[in-house]
Design a protein around this motif. Structure first.
Motif, PDB file in Angstrom:
ATOM      1  N   VAL A  20      -2.662   0.196  17.871  1.00  0.00           N
ATOM      2  CA  VAL A  20      -1.341   0.530  18.404  1.00  0.00           C
ATOM      3  C   VAL A  20      -0.441   0.831  17.207  1.00  0.00           C
ATOM      4  CG1 VAL A  20       0.630  -0.223  19.801  1.00  0.00           C
ATOM      5  CG2 VAL A  20      -1.664  -0.987  20.406  1.00  0.00           C
ATOM      6  N   ARG A  21      -0.419   2.072  16.818  1.00  0.00           N
ATOM      7  CA  ARG A  21       0.398   2.480  15.669  1.00  0.00           C
ATOM      8  C   ARG A  21       1.865   2.186  15.937  1.00  0.00           C
ATOM      9  NH1 ARG A  21      -2.816   3.807  11.767  1.00  0.00           N
ATOM     10  NH2 ARG A  21      -4.570   5.142  12.237  1.00  0.00           N
ATOM     11  N   GLY A  22       2.499   1.557  14.943  1.00  0.00           N
ATOM     12  CA  GLY A  22       3.923   1.267  15.060  1.00  0.00           C
ATOM     13  C   GLY A  22       4.240  -0.081  15.673  1.00  0.00           C
ATOM     14  N   ASN A  23       3.222  -0.874  16.021  1.00  0.00           N
ATOM     15  CA  ASN A  23       3.526  -2.203  16.562  1.00  0.00           C
ATOM     16  C   ASN A  23       3.994  -3.105  15.421  1.00  0.00           C
ATOM     17  OD1 ASN A  23       1.558  -4.512  15.881  1.00  0.00           O
ATOM     18  ND2 ASN A  23       0.145  -2.836  16.315  1.00  0.00           N
ATOM     19  N   GLN A  67      -2.702  -2.554  13.771  1.00  0.00           N
ATOM     20  CA  GLN A  67      -1.940  -1.357  13.406  1.00  0.00           C
ATOM     21  C   GLN A  67      -2.711  -0.074  13.711  1.00  0.00           C
ATOM     22  OE1 GLN A  67       1.243  -1.268  12.546  1.00  0.00           O
ATOM     23  NE2 GLN A  67       1.308  -3.491  12.691  1.00  0.00           N
ATOM     24  N   GLY A  68      -4.017  -0.115  13.587  1.00  0.00           N
ATOM     25  CA  GLY A  68      -4.827   1.056  13.890  1.00  0.00           C
ATOM     26  C   GLY A  68      -4.926   1.329  15.376  1.00  0.00           C
ATOM     27  N   ALA A  75       6.382   0.528  20.429  1.00  0.00           N
ATOM     28  CA  ALA A  75       5.017   1.075  20.437  1.00  0.00           C
ATOM     29  C   ALA A  75       4.121   0.328  21.420  1.00  0.00           C
ATOM     30  CB  ALA A  75       4.419   1.019  19.033  1.00  0.00           C
ATOM     31  N   SER A  86      -8.039  -4.316  14.385  1.00  0.00           N
ATOM     32  CA  SER A  86      -7.047  -3.564  13.614  1.00  0.00           C
ATOM     33  C   SER A  86      -5.801  -3.324  14.465  1.00  0.00           C
ATOM     34  CB  SER A  86      -7.633  -2.230  13.153  1.00  0.00           C
ATOM     35  OG  SER A  86      -6.654  -1.469  12.489  1.00  0.00           O
ATOM     36  N   SER A 103       2.590   1.871  24.970  1.00  0.00           N
ATOM     37  CA  SER A 103       1.183   2.160  24.694  1.00  0.00           C
ATOM     38  C   SER A 103       0.377   2.546  25.924  1.00  0.00           C
ATOM     39  CB  SER A 103       0.514   0.961  24.019  1.00  0.00           C
ATOM     40  OG  SER A 103       0.393  -0.123  24.938  1.00  0.00           O
TER      41      SER A 103
END
Length: 69
Positions: free
Chosen positions: A41-44, A38-39, A17, A36, A21
């Motif tokens: 970069v979703r999936g990091n 995770q918010g 991810a 945030s 990105s």
């Protein structure tokens, strides 16, 4: 860090991810990521809840600006 594409160092194992990105780190992106991970970069794989304090994020970014030069 500032100005470098996310996931671009060859000697670190980034999540897919992060590599995909398309992010280039600037002050705004770093602040959003620190707030945030995770918010932003979703999936990091960053196991970190984030930093809610804007002052703390600004201090970290100032530090990164100083060590990046």
């Amino acid at each position: 860090v500032i100005g470098r594409p996310a996931g671009s160092l060859s000697d670190f194992r980034y999540s897919r991810a992060m590599i995909q990105s398309g992010i280039v780190w600037n002050e705004e992106n770093i602040s959003k990521f620190l707030q945030s991970p995770q918010g932003f970069v979703r999936g990091n794989r960053m196991p970190f809840a984030g930093i809610s304090s804007e002052r703390e994020r600004v201090d970290i970014i100032n530090y990164l600006n100083n060590v990046s030069r």
